[in-house]
Design a protein around this motif. Structure first.
Motif, mmCIF file in Angstrom:
data_model
loop_
_atom_site.group_PDB
_atom_site.id
_atom_site.type_symbol
_atom_site.label_atom_id
_atom_site.label_comp_id
_atom_site.label_asym_id
_atom_site.label_seq_id
_atom_site.Cartn_x
_atom_site.Cartn_y
_atom_site.Cartn_z
ATOM 1 N N THR A 256 0.848 -1.188 0.000
ATOM 2 C CA THR A 256 0.000 0.000 0.000
ATOM 3 C C THR A 256 0.882 1.235 0.000
ATOM 4 O O THR A 256 1.708 1.409 0.895
ATOM 5 C CB THR A 256 -0.939 0.046 1.221
ATOM 6 O OG1 THR A 256 -1.897 -1.012 1.121
ATOM 7 C CG2 THR A 256 -1.691 1.375 1.283
ATOM 8 N N ALA A 257 0.694 2.069 -1.004
ATOM 9 C CA ALA A 257 1.364 3.365 -1.036
ATOM 10 C C ALA A 257 0.361 4.405 -0.559
ATOM 11 O O ALA A 257 -0.697 4.588 -1.161
ATOM 12 C CB ALA A 257 1.844 3.680 -2.448
ATOM 13 N N VAL A 258 0.705 5.058 0.540
ATOM 14 C CA VAL A 258 -0.188 6.067 1.126
ATOM 15 C C VAL A 258 -0.134 7.343 0.296
ATOM 16 O O VAL A 258 -1.147 7.995 0.059
ATOM 17 C CB VAL A 258 0.215 6.356 2.578
ATOM 18 C CG1 VAL A 258 -0.747 7.346 3.221
ATOM 19 C CG2 VAL A 258 0.267 5.059 3.381
ATOM 20 N N ASN A 259 1.066 7.705 -0.133
ATOM 21 C CA ASN A 259 1.285 8.827 -1.037
ATOM 22 C C ASN A 259 2.591 8.564 -1.785
ATOM 23 O O ASN A 259 3.128 7.445 -1.713
ATOM 24 C CB ASN A 259 1.302 10.161 -0.281
ATOM 25 C CG ASN A 259 2.287 10.166 0.877
ATOM 26 O OD1 ASN A 259 3.436 9.743 0.736
ATOM 27 N ND2 ASN A 259 1.850 10.647 2.040
ATOM 28 N N ALA A 260 3.107 9.568 -2.470
ATOM 29 C CA ALA A 260 4.303 9.359 -3.282
ATOM 30 C C ALA A 260 5.540 9.036 -2.464
ATOM 31 O O ALA A 260 6.499 8.466 -2.986
ATOM 32 C CB ALA A 260 4.568 10.602 -4.136
ATOM 33 N N ASN A 261 5.527 9.374 -1.177
ATOM 34 C CA ASN A 261 6.693 9.136 -0.325
ATOM 35 C C ASN A 261 6.510 8.013 0.686
ATOM 36 O O ASN A 261 7.476 7.347 1.054
ATOM 37 C CB ASN A 261 7.057 10.428 0.424
ATOM 38 C CG ASN A 261 7.522 11.523 -0.493
ATOM 39 O OD1 ASN A 261 8.371 11.298 -1.356
ATOM 40 N ND2 ASN A 261 6.958 12.707 -0.349
ATOM 41 N N HIS A 262 5.294 7.812 1.154
ATOM 42 C CA HIS A 262 5.027 6.870 2.248
ATOM 43 C C HIS A 262 4.489 5.549 1.686
ATOM 44 O O HIS A 262 3.387 5.498 1.134
ATOM 45 C CB HIS A 262 4.013 7.479 3.215
ATOM 46 C CG HIS A 262 3.840 6.713 4.478
ATOM 47 N ND1 HIS A 262 2.829 6.996 5.395
ATOM 48 C CD2 HIS A 262 4.533 5.660 5.008
ATOM 49 C CE1 HIS A 262 2.931 6.169 6.417
ATOM 50 N NE2 HIS A 262 3.950 5.351 6.198
ATOM 51 N N ILE A 263 5.263 4.488 1.827
ATOM 52 C CA ILE A 263 4.911 3.187 1.250
ATOM 53 C C ILE A 263 5.030 2.107 2.309
ATOM 54 O O ILE A 263 5.988 2.078 3.084
ATOM 55 C CB ILE A 263 5.845 2.847 0.067
ATOM 56 C CG1 ILE A 263 5.771 3.958 -0.982
ATOM 57 C CG2 ILE A 263 5.479 1.505 -0.557
ATOM 58 C CD1 ILE A 263 6.922 3.953 -1.955
ATOM 59 N N LEU A 264 4.056 1.211 2.339
ATOM 60 C CA LEU A 264 4.049 0.071 3.253
ATOM 61 C C LEU A 264 4.106 -1.217 2.438
ATOM 62 O O LEU A 264 3.445 -1.339 1.401
ATOM 63 C CB LEU A 264 2.777 0.054 4.101
ATOM 64 C CG LEU A 264 2.516 1.275 4.977
ATOM 65 C CD1 LEU A 264 1.110 1.206 5.556
ATOM 66 C CD2 LEU A 264 3.547 1.372 6.092
ATOM 67 N N ALA A 265 4.899 -2.169 2.896
ATOM 68 C CA ALA A 265 4.980 -3.474 2.236
ATOM 69 C C ALA A 265 5.100 -4.557 3.295
ATOM 70 O O ALA A 265 5.787 -4.384 4.307
ATOM 71 C CB ALA A 265 6.172 -3.532 1.296
ATOM 72 N N ALA A 266 4.407 -5.659 3.069
ATOM 73 C CA ALA A 266 4.543 -6.827 3.936
ATOM 74 C C ALA A 266 5.201 -7.933 3.140
ATOM 75 O O ALA A 266 4.830 -8.194 1.994
ATOM 76 C CB ALA A 266 3.182 -7.287 4.446
ATOM 77 N N THR A 267 6.210 -8.571 3.736
ATOM 78 C CA THR A 267 6.866 -9.706 3.108
ATOM 79 C C THR A 267 6.766 -10.905 4.043
ATOM 80 O O THR A 267 6.049 -10.873 5.035
ATOM 81 C CB THR A 267 8.345 -9.396 2.789
ATOM 82 O OG1 THR A 267 9.078 -9.298 4.018
ATOM 83 C CG2 THR A 267 8.483 -8.102 2.002
ATOM 84 N N MET A 268 7.520 -11.943 3.732
ATOM 85 C CA MET A 268 7.441 -13.166 4.529
ATOM 86 C C MET A 268 7.988 -12.993 5.939
ATOM 87 O O MET A 268 7.771 -13.842 6.799
ATOM 88 C CB MET A 268 8.201 -14.295 3.820
ATOM 89 C CG MET A 268 7.647 -14.634 2.442
ATOM 90 S SD MET A 268 5.940 -15.230 2.477
ATOM 91 C CE MET A 268 6.197 -16.860 3.165
ATOM 92 N N THR A 269 8.703 -11.898 6.205
ATOM 93 C CA THR A 269 9.284 -11.734 7.538
ATOM 94 C C THR A 269 8.782 -10.530 8.312
ATOM 95 O O THR A 269 9.143 -10.369 9.474
ATOM 96 C CB THR A 269 10.829 -11.625 7.466
ATOM 97 O OG1 THR A 269 11.178 -10.471 6.707
ATOM 98 C CG2 THR A 269 11.420 -12.880 6.833
ATOM 99 N N GLY A 270 7.976 -9.665 7.704
ATOM 100 C CA GLY A 270 7.497 -8.534 8.480
ATOM 101 C C GLY A 270 6.824 -7.466 7.650
ATOM 102 O O GLY A 270 6.649 -7.597 6.437
ATOM 103 N N VAL A 271 6.439 -6.398 8.354
ATOM 104 C CA VAL A 271 5.849 -5.224 7.722
ATOM 105 C C VAL A 271 6.913 -4.135 7.687
ATOM 106 O O VAL A 271 7.532 -3.821 8.708
ATOM 107 C CB VAL A 271 4.611 -4.733 8.504
ATOM 108 C CG1 VAL A 271 4.061 -3.449 7.891
ATOM 109 C CG2 VAL A 271 3.529 -5.812 8.509
ATOM 110 N N TYR A 272 7.121 -3.555 6.501
ATOM 111 C CA TYR A 272 8.180 -2.582 6.299
ATOM 112 C C TYR A 272 7.598 -1.260 5.799
ATOM 113 O O TYR A 272 6.558 -1.238 5.130
ATOM 114 C CB TYR A 272 9.214 -3.118 5.309
ATOM 115 C CG TYR A 272 9.907 -4.362 5.810
ATOM 116 C CD1 TYR A 272 11.080 -4.274 6.545
ATOM 117 C CD2 TYR A 272 9.360 -5.627 5.578
ATOM 118 C CE1 TYR A 272 11.712 -5.404 7.032
ATOM 119 C CE2 TYR A 272 9.985 -6.772 6.066
ATOM 120 C CZ TYR A 272 11.154 -6.652 6.791
ATOM 121 O OH TYR A 272 11.760 -7.773 7.280
ATOM 122 N N GLU A 273 8.307 -0.184 6.111
ATOM 123 C CA GLU A 273 7.832 1.150 5.767
ATOM 124 C C GLU A 273 8.933 1.967 5.105
ATOM 125 O O GLU A 273 10.090 1.922 5.515
ATOM 126 C CB GLU A 273 7.373 1.862 7.045
ATOM 127 C CG GLU A 273 6.881 3.285 6.838
ATOM 128 C CD GLU A 273 6.478 3.949 8.152
ATOM 129 O OE1 GLU A 273 5.348 4.431 8.238
ATOM 130 O OE2 GLU A 273 7.320 3.962 9.092
#
Length: 289
Positions: A256-273
């Motif tokens: 999920t990209a909140v805006n052009a700068n703030h992006i969230l990603a979940a992978t097999m080991t965690g949630v990253y920002e």
């Protein structure tokens, strides 16, 4: 292991990497492994991430999982929101404190195996069934200009009131993203990204590069993450792409990209920002296996 029936052709075409992602996204029936995941989730750790979002009211990060909706913050344990330990599948933030979701009722909850479309207006503390209870399980949801776009049962379904649905194109997809103006819809498929300019009624052929998940927060800021976890951006709606970085730990589960700068990603080991447009990522919360 239960495979969602609607994704079988996609698995056959796309191979192991897409298959693994789809299986992680399927609710399926409960098993001993799932029960163990439920127990670990309840203790403040994450497993089987299906969706990510940020509440514009306060900036809190929400993680939709196999065993409930959680808030996460750096240096803190994930916190279950409300008392539902249901399997939250499709999930998206539509307004301040307002989210829509789908999925499956948790073991012993008495809620339907297929939740249909549910909505919260108090940031996940309580949920209301809006439509299709017991009949539908959306695996991807997105919204623009008051219209919700969902992928369910191998088809695109669209609603402007969360009660009546217009069934549109049929295709095998993993994720959807609509642009902010609501005039272009993308679907990630085994052939690449397929685009629709008529609200999901028809789609063109899939085009490379292959992306597992896509998110479109601004007209000139489209983001995609590949099956290997490489994040890319597009300033022209997906015609051309620029590779940015590899999100830690490879295979993605949500983007999920909140805006052009703030992006969230979940992978097999965690949630990253990321706070720098996807150039670098830091861990918000670890994930259990």
């Amino acid at each position: 292991m239960t495979v969602c029936p609607t994704v079988r052709p996609l698995l056959a075409i796309a191979g192991t990497s897409i298959a693994t992602l789809v299986l992680a996204a399927c609710g399926g029936e409960s098993s001993d492994a799932n029960a163990a995941a439920d127990a670990s989730d309840a203790s403040g750790t994450l497993s089987h991430v299906h969706g990510l979002g940020v509440d514009p009211a306060d900036g809190r990060v929400y993680v939709a999982t196999h065993s409930g909706l959680y808030t996460v913050a750096k240096g803190q344990k994930p916190k279950l929101v409300g008392d539902r330990e249901d399997d939250f599948m499709g999930f998206t933030v539509t307004d301040k404190g307002t989210f829509v979701a789908s999925g499956h009722g948790g073991p012993g909850s008495g809620r339907p195996g297929n939740a249909g479309l549910i909505e919260t207006k108090d940031a996940g503390r309580t949920w209301t069934s809006r439509s299709l209870s017991g009949k539908a399980d959306f695996h991807s949801l997105d919204s623009a200009k008051g219209t919700v776009y969902g992928y369910e049962g191998g088809r695109i379904r669209v609603s402007s009131d969360l009660e009546s649905w217009d069934d549109r194109a049929t295709l095998e997809a993993l994720d959807l993203a609509v642009n902010p103006s609501g005039d272009k819809l993308l679907a990630t498929t085994a052939e690449g990204i397929a685009a629709s300019t008529d609200g999901g009624r028809t789609f063109g052929k899939g085009a490379k590069p292959m992306q597992a998940f896509v998110s479109w927060p601004a007209e000139k800021s489209l983001f995609g993450i590949s099956t290997s976890g490489k994040l890319s951006s597009s300033a022209d709606g997906g015609t051309s792409w620029k590779e940015l970085t590899a999100v830690p730990s490879g295979q993605p589960q949500a983007l999920t990209a909140v805006n052009a700068n703030h992006i969230l990603a979940a992978t097999m080991t965690g949630v990253y920002e990321s706070r720098d447009g996807g150039k670098t990522f830091s861990e918000l919360a670890p994930r259990t296996s």
